[in-house]
Design a protein around this motif. Structure first.
Motif, PDB file in Angstrom:
ATOM      1  N   UNK A 153      12.094  85.398  15.060  1.00 30.13           N
ATOM      2  CA  UNK A 153      13.012  86.532  14.972  1.00 30.13           C
ATOM      3  C   UNK A 153      12.841  87.282  13.650  1.00 30.13           C
ATOM      4  N   UNK A 154      12.622  86.535  12.579  1.00 30.13           N
ATOM      5  CA  UNK A 154      12.414  87.172  11.281  1.00 30.13           C
ATOM      6  C   UNK A 154      11.135  87.999  11.273  1.00 30.13           C
ATOM      7  N   UNK A 155      10.083  87.465  11.899  1.00 31.16           N
ATOM      8  CA  UNK A 155       8.826  88.211  11.957  1.00 31.16           C
ATOM      9  C   UNK A 155       8.975  89.497  12.749  1.00 31.16           C
ATOM     10  N   UNK A 156       9.613  89.394  13.914  1.00 28.06           N
ATOM     11  CA  UNK A 156       9.790  90.606  14.721  1.00 28.06           C
ATOM     12  C   UNK A 156      10.753  91.576  14.057  1.00 28.06           C
ATOM     13  N   UNK A 157      11.742  91.038  13.382  1.00 33.10           N
ATOM     14  CA  UNK A 157      12.669  91.903  12.650  1.00 33.10           C
ATOM     15  C   UNK A 157      11.931  92.667  11.547  1.00 33.10           C
ATOM     16  N   UNK A 158      10.973  92.004  10.918  1.00 35.95           N
ATOM     17  CA  UNK A 158      10.194  92.667   9.871  1.00 35.95           C
ATOM     18  C   UNK A 158       9.355  93.793  10.453  1.00 35.95           C
ATOM     19  N   UNK A 159       8.770  93.553  11.644  1.00 33.46           N
ATOM     20  CA  UNK A 159       7.939  94.594  12.255  1.00 33.46           C
ATOM     21  C   UNK A 159       8.757  95.812  12.648  1.00 33.46           C
ATOM     22  N   UNK A 160       9.883  95.596  13.322  1.00 34.66           N
ATOM     23  CA  UNK A 160      10.684  96.750  13.726  1.00 34.66           C
ATOM     24  C   UNK A 160      11.304  97.424  12.508  1.00 34.66           C
ATOM     25  N   UNK A 161      11.587  96.638  11.476  1.00 31.63           N
ATOM     26  CA  UNK A 161      12.116  97.228  10.249  1.00 31.63           C
ATOM     27  C   UNK A 161      11.126  98.183   9.612  1.00 31.63           C
ATOM     28  N   UNK A 162       9.830  97.811   9.696  1.00 30.62           N
ATOM     29  CA  UNK A 162       8.797  98.687   9.137  1.00 30.62           C
ATOM     30  C   UNK A 162       8.743 100.006   9.893  1.00 30.62           C
ATOM     31  N   UNK A 163       8.786  99.923  11.242  1.00 30.19           N
ATOM     32  CA  UNK A 163       8.751 101.147  12.050  1.00 30.19           C
ATOM     33  C   UNK A 163       9.969 102.015  11.766  1.00 30.19           C
ATOM     34  N   UNK A 164      11.133 101.414  11.698  1.00 32.79           N
ATOM     35  CA  UNK A 164      12.354 102.180  11.446  1.00 32.79           C
ATOM     36  C   UNK A 164      12.338 102.772  10.049  1.00 32.79           C
ATOM     37  N   UNK A 165      11.759 102.039   9.102  1.00 31.40           N
ATOM     38  CA  UNK A 165      11.693 102.552   7.737  1.00 31.40           C
ATOM     39  C   UNK A 165      10.816 103.795   7.667  1.00 31.40           C
ATOM     40  N   UNK A 166       9.681 103.784   8.397  1.00 32.53           N
ATOM     41  CA  UNK A 166       8.817 104.952   8.410  1.00 32.53           C
ATOM     42  C   UNK A 166       9.551 106.162   8.981  1.00 32.53           C
ATOM     43  N   UNK A 167      10.300 105.940  10.066  1.00 31.06           N
ATOM     44  CA  UNK A 167      11.055 107.046  10.664  1.00 31.06           C
ATOM     45  C   UNK A 167      12.125 107.555   9.713  1.00 31.06           C
ATOM     46  N   UNK A 168      12.805 106.619   9.027  1.00 26.45           N
ATOM     47  CA  UNK A 168      13.856 107.008   8.093  1.00 26.45           C
ATOM     48  C   UNK A 168      13.274 107.759   6.902  1.00 26.45           C
ATOM     49  N   UNK A 169      12.110 107.314   6.429  1.00 25.57           N
ATOM     50  CA  UNK A 169      11.458 107.989   5.310  1.00 25.57           C
ATOM     51  C   UNK A 169      11.125 109.426   5.676  1.00 25.57           C
ATOM     52  N   UNK A 170      10.583 109.626   6.890  1.00 26.76           N
ATOM     53  CA  UNK A 170      10.246 110.973   7.331  1.00 26.76           C
ATOM     54  C   UNK A 170      11.477 111.866   7.359  1.00 26.76           C
ATOM     55  N   UNK A 171      12.589 111.339   7.854  1.00 27.08           N
ATOM     56  CA  UNK A 171      13.821 112.123   7.899  1.00 27.08           C
ATOM     57  C   UNK A 171      14.286 112.496   6.494  1.00 27.08           C
ATOM     58  N   UNK A 172      14.163 111.559   5.569  1.00 30.34           N
ATOM     59  CA  UNK A 172      14.589 111.836   4.203  1.00 30.34           C
ATOM     60  C   UNK A 172      13.693 112.877   3.541  1.00 30.34           C
ATOM     61  N   UNK A 173      12.393 112.806   3.809  1.00 33.34           N
ATOM     62  CA  UNK A 173      11.466 113.776   3.227  1.00 33.34           C
ATOM     63  C   UNK A 173      11.751 115.169   3.767  1.00 33.34           C
ATOM     64  N   UNK A 174      11.975 115.269   5.071  1.00 38.39           N
ATOM     65  CA  UNK A 174      12.300 116.566   5.670  1.00 38.39           C
ATOM     66  C   UNK A 174      13.597 117.112   5.080  1.00 38.39           C
TER      67      UNK A 174
END
Length: 538
Positions: free
Chosen positions: A241-262
């Motif tokens: 669960x921790x491994x999968x949580x890390x993977x989805x966290x990375x994807x969500x972080x990229x999306x959140x970063x893009x929103x913040x940059x925009x």
């Protein structure tokens, strides 16, 4: 079976291609309407679009399809007449591939297969992401059931405590309680075994599951501990669960970063609009159109070519060029490409007059920042002859955008990037506005490009496009990434996941939209250093 749409094909070409594509095993259709809604309705994988590149009749549709998140993955092959110049122009407009008319079916099918092969990995990734979201929802539902079960267990313990005063009944209830508790804990273990590593979950989900297990464990005596007789242990499940949580966290972080940059920097990226005129090298006389017809178009010869002259004439021959730039400090300095500030630099093919006879010059150059109705006159400060970089400045209004932050560390291959700019220039902006507004702008400006840009600025419709991708190659002189762009996006900033600029977009790889290029921001040090020195002195 892959779905192919045939858009705007001539009658004979359509009659020939439809049966051939069907026999090749494709699900093919030729709708009358060529728009985003039609593509979504048919769930297309690839589009064959017949076009006349010279008239740019495909530019609006290409921009709409590539700018829409749902249709951007659809591959587009243009079927166009012409030679290398027309093909390169079509690719610059955003097509994934171009095939010259007439063509052999075997070549068309080979190019279709190549585009579908390129698209397949992205399709799998999108399906996995959707499946991950679905499984995450299922995991949350399972957890909710576990929490509800735990609360129910607590109420049973309270009831047990209330009747323990009756010894005989208390013994019976105590034995029953142990059995129920064991059954409840066994159910918990079995349900948790369903949360395998392929289920992507949030960190909050993991924490809540852990708390539920701890609470139930405290309610049981040490002798009531059980181990899973089948499947993985609880610790194994936690690790997965921790491994999968890390993977989805990375994807969500990229999306959140893009929103913040925009949110923080889209207003800091300006549309640069340059008007180029031409003068005879010997006499210095300006090149003009010889005359204008009743419709306002230049007079043309028997072949349809405009008649030009350096003796008299009417209005000047002008080239309208669009690019991108971004604000780097509060002093109004804008970083962009050398070829945006001087469109003829290393780009002789883009100049429509003989270079040995006529010399191009900038008649005017302006910067249009989003939300600002007034264009700002752009002054060229310096350009690099070694790299495609240029520095200009504007007089900023009192209320101005936030300058971008420049990264000092080297870029990392494989990391996420966000690209902001104005691909296709004003054409891309016009493609995104509604039909009534477009008609009003056309009535106001007519065929005058400068009037069109000013009308868009008055309505505050000038906004950049944002694309995301990942760095592929990090070299000393260039960055290669797959964030999509095309002509007009030159000079736009490339942001890293930290929200800092790591490069200046300057080129695309013709024939392959998955590789675009930027100059590393470190190469702008010579242009930016004098600004830093001046700020330090102040």
């Amino acid at each position: 079976m892959s779905k192919i749409l045939l858009f705007r094909a001539a009658g004979d070409l359509r009659a020939r291609l439809l049966p051939e594509l069907s026999r090749a095993g494709y699900d093919v259709a030729a709708p009358e309407s060529a728009d985003v809604q039609t593509v979504l309705q048919h769930q297309a994988d690839l589009i064959l679009l017949q076009t006349d590149v010279k008239t740019l009749d495909c530019c609006g549709l290409l921009t709409q399809l590539k700018a829409n998140e749902a249709t951007a993955p659809v591959k587009i092959i243009l079927l166009a007449e012409g030679g290398p110049l027309e093909r390169s122009r079509a690719l610059d407009l955003g097509a994934d591939d171009v095939l010259t008319l007439p063509f052999e079916p075997v070549e068309l099918f080979a190019r279709i297969r190549a585009q579908l092969r390129e698209k397949a990995p992205d399709d799998r990734l999108r399906l996995e992401a959707r499946d991950a979201r679905r499984k995450e929802q299922e995991a949350e539902a399972a957890l909710a059931a576990l929490v509800a079960q735990k609360e129910s267990g607590k109420r049973r313990w309270i009831a047990l405590g209330a009747v323990t005063v009756l010894a005989l009944i208390g013994v019976g209830l105590a034995l029953r309680s142990v059995q129920v508790s064991r059954k409840s804990n066994a159910t918990l273990v079995l349900q948790l075994q369903g949360l395998r590593s392929e289920i992507l979950t949030q960190s909050q989900l993991l924490e809540r599951a852990q708390k539920s297990r701890e609470a139930l464990d405290q309610e049981l005596s040490a002798g009531n501990k059980i181990a899973a007789s089948t499947g993985a242990s609880l610790s194994d499940i936690d690790n997965r669960l921790k491994q999968t949580d890390s993977r989805i966290g990375k994807l969500e972080n990229e999306s959140r970063v893009a929103q913040e940059i925009v949110r923080d920097y889209s207003n800091s990226v300006c549309l640069i609009y340059a008007i180029v005129e031409f003068h005879e090298r010997k006499s210095g006389a300006r090149l003009n159109f010889a005359g204008i017809d009743a419709t306002g178009n230049p007079l043309a010869d028997a072949r349809g070519n405009p008649i030009v002259t350096t003796e008299g004439g009417t209005r000047p021959v002008r080239l309208h060029v669009f690019g991108s730039g971004f604000l780097i400090d509060n002093g109004g300095h804008v970083l962009t490409n050398h070829h945006v500030l001087e469109p003829w630099w290393h780009n002789a093919d883009a100049i429509p007059v003989p270079g040995d006879t006529f010399e191009p010059s900038i008649e005017s150059i302006s910067a249009y920042f989003p939300g600002n109705e007034t264009p700002l006159a752009l002054r060229v400060q310096s350009v690099s002859e070694d790299f495609d970089l240029g520095l200009a400045s504007v007089d900023l209004p009192q209320s101005h955008p936030r300058p971008v932050a420049l990264e000092q560390q080297a870029a990392i291959s494989g990391s996420a990037v966000v690209l902001i700019g104005y691909p296709t220039g004003v054409e891309g902006i016009l493609a995104r506005i509604d039909e009534p507004t477009l008609k009003r702008i056309a009535q106001e400006a007519g065929s005058n490009p400068e009037g069109v840009v000013q009308a868009l600025a008055r309505r505050k419709l000038i906004r950049p496009l944002v694309t995301q991708g990942h760095l592929g190659v990090v070299g000393p002189d260039r960055l290669v990434y797959d964030a999509q762009t095309t002509s007009g996006g030159s000079g736009g900033p490339v942001f890293n996941a930290g929200g800092k600029v790591i490069g200046v977009n300057f080129a695309i790889l013709a024939g392959f939209s998955g590789s675009n290029f930027a100059v590393p921001i470190s190469r702008a040090a010579k242009l930016v250093a004098p600004l830093r020195s001046a700020q330090a002195v102040r």
